[in-house]
Enzyme design. Structure first.
Site, mmCIF file in Angstrom:
data_model
loop_
_atom_site.group_PDB
_atom_site.id
_atom_site.type_symbol
_atom_site.label_atom_id
_atom_site.label_comp_id
_atom_site.label_asym_id
_atom_site.label_seq_id
_atom_site.Cartn_x
_atom_site.Cartn_y
_atom_site.Cartn_z
ATOM 1 N N ASN A 196 49.096 38.696 45.279
ATOM 2 C CA ASN A 196 50.518 38.925 45.034
ATOM 3 C C ASN A 196 51.307 37.889 45.834
ATOM 4 O O ASN A 196 51.337 37.943 47.062
ATOM 5 C CB ASN A 196 50.901 40.340 45.471
ATOM 6 C CG ASN A 196 52.380 40.631 45.274
ATOM 7 O OD1 ASN A 196 53.115 39.821 44.711
ATOM 8 N ND2 ASN A 196 52.829 41.790 45.721
ATOM 9 N N GLY A 256 49.009 44.115 49.682
ATOM 10 C CA GLY A 256 49.038 45.399 50.349
ATOM 11 C C GLY A 256 48.335 46.470 49.537
ATOM 12 O O GLY A 256 47.627 46.197 48.555
ATOM 13 N N ASP A 257 48.548 47.722 49.932
ATOM 14 C CA ASP A 257 47.888 48.841 49.252
ATOM 15 C C ASP A 257 48.377 49.027 47.820
ATOM 16 O O ASP A 257 47.663 49.572 46.989
ATOM 17 C CB ASP A 257 48.116 50.127 50.045
ATOM 18 C CG ASP A 257 47.426 50.097 51.398
ATOM 19 O OD1 ASP A 257 46.337 49.496 51.490
ATOM 20 O OD2 ASP A 257 47.974 50.660 52.362
ATOM 21 N N GLY A 258 49.604 48.566 47.519
ATOM 22 C CA GLY A 258 50.150 48.755 46.185
ATOM 23 C C GLY A 258 49.350 48.055 45.111
ATOM 24 O O GLY A 258 49.127 48.605 44.023
ATOM 25 N N GLU A 262 46.991 49.482 41.814
ATOM 26 C CA GLU A 262 47.001 49.006 40.437
ATOM 27 C C GLU A 262 45.582 48.749 39.940
ATOM 28 O O GLU A 262 45.216 49.143 38.822
ATOM 29 C CB GLU A 262 47.815 47.718 40.326
ATOM 30 C CG GLU A 262 49.319 47.898 40.335
ATOM 31 C CD GLU A 262 50.033 46.610 39.971
ATOM 32 O OE1 GLU A 262 49.459 45.804 39.197
ATOM 33 O OE2 GLU A 262 51.155 46.397 40.457
ATOM 34 N N GLY A 288 49.915 42.117 52.693
ATOM 35 C CA GLY A 288 51.162 42.825 52.417
ATOM 36 C C GLY A 288 51.691 43.568 53.623
ATOM 37 O O GLY A 288 51.290 43.339 54.763
ATOM 38 N N SER A 289 52.611 44.501 53.348
ATOM 39 C CA SER A 289 53.231 45.281 54.424
ATOM 40 C C SER A 289 52.510 46.599 54.653
ATOM 41 O O SER A 289 52.386 47.064 55.786
ATOM 42 C CB SER A 289 54.709 45.539 54.092
ATOM 43 O OG SER A 289 54.835 46.181 52.834
ATOM 44 N N ASP A 356 59.271 56.819 54.047
ATOM 45 C CA ASP A 356 58.648 55.688 53.361
ATOM 46 C C ASP A 356 59.529 55.162 52.239
ATOM 47 O O ASP A 356 59.746 53.946 52.111
ATOM 48 C CB ASP A 356 57.286 56.124 52.824
ATOM 49 C CG ASP A 356 56.463 54.948 52.305
ATOM 50 O OD1 ASP A 356 56.844 53.797 52.572
ATOM 51 O OD2 ASP A 356 55.443 55.180 51.639
ATOM 52 N N ARG A 363 64.236 47.123 53.982
ATOM 53 C CA ARG A 363 62.999 46.340 53.963
ATOM 54 C C ARG A 363 63.173 44.974 54.620
ATOM 55 O O ARG A 363 62.232 44.416 55.181
ATOM 56 C CB ARG A 363 62.525 46.163 52.512
ATOM 57 C CG ARG A 363 61.303 45.283 52.359
ATOM 58 C CD ARG A 363 60.797 45.278 50.936
ATOM 59 N NE ARG A 363 60.128 46.529 50.621
ATOM 60 C CZ ARG A 363 58.840 46.760 50.831
ATOM 61 N NH1 ARG A 363 58.078 45.833 51.373
ATOM 62 N NH2 ARG A 363 58.296 47.910 50.503
#
Length: 649
Positions: A196, A256-258, A262, A288-289, A356, A363
């Site tokens: 990403n 990141g985890d997002g 996916e 990522g964050s 969250d 952000r």
């Protein structure tokens, strides 16, 4: 012949420098009809302080590279073993233009008189072997970059010296990857890396180019890099790619985890989801964050995370080993709708979910947004009315406070592996996995025309040409790249073979969507099967199934990747703000769980749970992603996927 690579005694058995890359061998054939298991050679290294060369015996064996240095003074011996697991790769070829520390010279002693003087650069017939390693050190836990350079010059013929260096190179490869079940170097398949570019405050490409790509080059890992261009890109890519298992040895998420979320849901929507989960290990590089999974994997492997999380995670993804990991099937029914998704991290309702999602507006200030919004939420504390039900795991009736108590006793070691023995066998035996619940996903009936088997992702055709570039500028708009070592020759619109079509057709008729083992959301939960229901007002209900929810949130200290458990933390209304503040401040050390009975805060190890909010206004999150608000239930699927680890356990 005089040695021309100077190294001090202190640097000899310690870290080397960071040289430029030598040429990569193009042939992987074994040397001399077979690769030996052990090699031994005598080398010499210059000692500028004593004006003499030190004799070094180097032995390559299945355990690693063993260096033994002996001096004349008091017969002092200095030894070092570079473990084979700490070596990520090696290269051989001519000398680098830029000299690097850590060089050993073979095999003529430069102290012996009558030998030829130091040759000119164009007369150097030596061959060089560069060994790249990252040594694991304790107290503090870290990885130390190490380079060892072996110079072979026993012959005046460069080809003979090169053959010797090549023999050492292939022997290292044999010891490193010979026993690995799935090596990212051998086997003819590539790693699929999904990056990403907006991760890491928009520096995803730059982070990959500077920190990840050099390691992959050192380890000779062949990879294909896909740059995501829009939301759900990764999900659609892995869902529709027809040759996913034939082309790739694993999938690595550089974000990141997002993005991992996916990829997981894209795999579970495939017709051959079971095979994909079994054959394709998943890895993550925390660019990522939200990096809860990367932190949990490092904790599971007892590997360092800080201060270089990207480096450490990349090393983990290159080992060729994997460990089963639980997946949680989540069922939602908002506003008379019904859909299913798959989670690997957490499900949240209440305080943590509010912080969250609502802090997204801050952000731009980074991770501090969570602290600021936590203070805001503590001042304006909310509670939510509803019902929480859970199915307690067998053998886990008491609250798991052991890890929290140990963390309080030894704060400095709260991040080590303090977990009880795994109960995966008990949990898995309680779930009828062989009863037909978990099956491949059927696709809609389609004509067996070639167009129907083409990939659904439309990409720039130029990225599939032969010898595509490994990397372009960080500002490039290209979305797909290939490593230089192995050009990708497959077409993006590849057709399925006859056997693949038959297999797909059989799966379409014989297999079903993976279904749950608990009653549907609209059905009551039978207390006779062990379900416990609690009604009232709740400040927070949060379920976690990895140790960390983010880099600094040590949520479930006792959790394991494959223990078949969900750790459900319930905080009831009436808890004081002071107690809540202590709870939040203790999350980074894992000491937030209460010791003994607490009237407001408790943690329940369970196999499944259901949340039924009474109101229509609130926030629900799954793996950090907001979902429609309404009834939600989840159950664990033990060991459904494989994640890349260093131990394979």
């Amino acid at each position: 012949m005089t040695a021309n690579t100077a190294t001090s005694e202190e640097n000899l058995l310690r870290n080397g420098g960071q040289p430029q890359e030598p040429s990569t061998p193009t042939s992987d054939t074994e040397v001399g009809g077979g690769t030996p298991t052990e090699l031994s050679e005598i080398f010499f290294v210059d000692n500028s302080r004593r004006k003499q060369s030190i004799k070094i015996q180097v032995k390559l064996c299945p355990e690693g590279v063993y260096l033994r240095r002996e001096t004349d003074e008091d017969d002092h011996i200095n030894e070092q073993l570079i473990r084979i697991d700490d070596i990520i790769g090696s290269r051989y070829g001519p000398r680098l233009k830029k000299r690097a520390r850590g060089g050993l010279n073979s095999c003529r002693n430069p102290n012996v008189s009558g030998q030829e003087a130091n040759p000119e650069p164009d007369r150097d017939n030596s061959a060089y072997l560069y060994i790249y390693a990252y040594l694991k050190k304790e107290k503090p836990l870290r990885r130390v970059q190490t380079l060892r350079i072996l110079r072979f010059r026993s012959s005046n013929d460069y080809a003979v010296n090169l053959q010797t260096a090549e023999l050492w190179h292939h022997t290292i490869r044999k010891h490193k990857h010979g026993n690995a079940s799935s090596s990212p170097v051998d086997g003819g398949k590539q790693l699929l890396i999904l990056l990403n570019p907006k991760s890491g405050s928009g520096k995803g490409r730059e982070l990959f180019q500077k920190q990840v790509a050099p390691l992959l080059t050192e380890a000779e890992v062949q990879y294909e890099l896909q740059i995501t261009t829009h939301p759900q890109y990764a999900k659609e890519f892995v869902r529709t790619r027809m040759d996913l298992m034939e082309r790739y040895s694993g999938i690595v998420v550089a974000s990141g985890d997002g993005l991992f979320y996916e990829v997981l849901n894209g795999l579970m929507e495939r017709m051959d989801w079971r095979r994909a989960c079994r054959e394709l290990p998943l890895g993550i590089i925390p660019c990522g964050s939200g990096n809860g999974l990367a932190r949990s994997v490092a904790h599971h492997c007892n590997e360092p995370y800080e201060p270089k999380p990207i480096l450490h995670a990349t090393l983990t993804c290159m080992t060729g080993k994997s460990t089963p990991m639980d997946v949680v099937r989540v069922e939602l029914a908002p506003r008379d709708k019904h859909f299913v998704l798959y989670s690997f991290l957490s499900v949240g309702w209440g305080l943590i979910a509010d912080i969250d999602i609502e802090s997204e507006r801050l952000r731009s200030i980074g991770a501090q947004r969570f602290t600021l919004w936590a203070i805001k939420r503590l001042i304006g504390l909310r509670s939510y009315k509803g019902r929480v039900s859970y199915l307690v795991a067998k053998g886990k009736m008491e609250p798991p406070v052991e890890a929290a108590q140990e963390a309080r006793e030894i704060p400095g070691e709260s991040d080590q592996q303090k977990r009880p023995s795994a109960t995966a066998a008990v949990i898995r035996s309680s779930l009828p996995l062989n009863a037909g619940e978990f099956h491949d996903l059927p696709e809609e009936e389609a004509d067996l025309d070639g167009e129907q088997f083409a990939d659904a992702i439309s990409l720039d055709r130029s990225v599939y040409r032969q010898h595509a570039d490994s990397w372009h500028s960080a500002m490039s708009r290209r979305t797909a790249y290939y490593s230089l070592g192995g050009p990708s020759l497959r077409s993006n619109r590849s057709r399925m073979s006859i056997s693949q079509r038959i297999e797909a057709a059989n799966a379409e008729f014989a297999e079903k969507v993976p279904t749950g083992t608990i009653p549907g959301l609209q059905m009551p939960l039978p207390s006779s099967e062990g379900w416990i229901c609690e009604d009232g007002e709740f400040v927070m209900v949060h379920a976690g199934y990895t140790t960390h929810l983010s880099t600094d949130v040590f949520f479930a200290p006792e959790s394991r990747l494959d223990d078949g458990l969900i750790y459900l933390v319930i905080i009831r209304s009436g808890v004081s703000r002071h107690q809540l503040l202590n709870f939040m401040l203790s999350l980074n050390t894992g000491t937030h769980l209460p010791i003994g009975e607490d009237p407001f805060i408790k943690v329940v190890p369970c196999r499944a749970f259901r949340i039924e909010p009474s109101s229509s206004d609130g926030i629900l999150v799954v793996d950090g992603e907001r979902v429609d608000y309404g009834p939600i239930q989840a159950e664990v699927m033990p060991g459904l996927i494989n994640v890349m680890t260093t131990s394979g356990q």
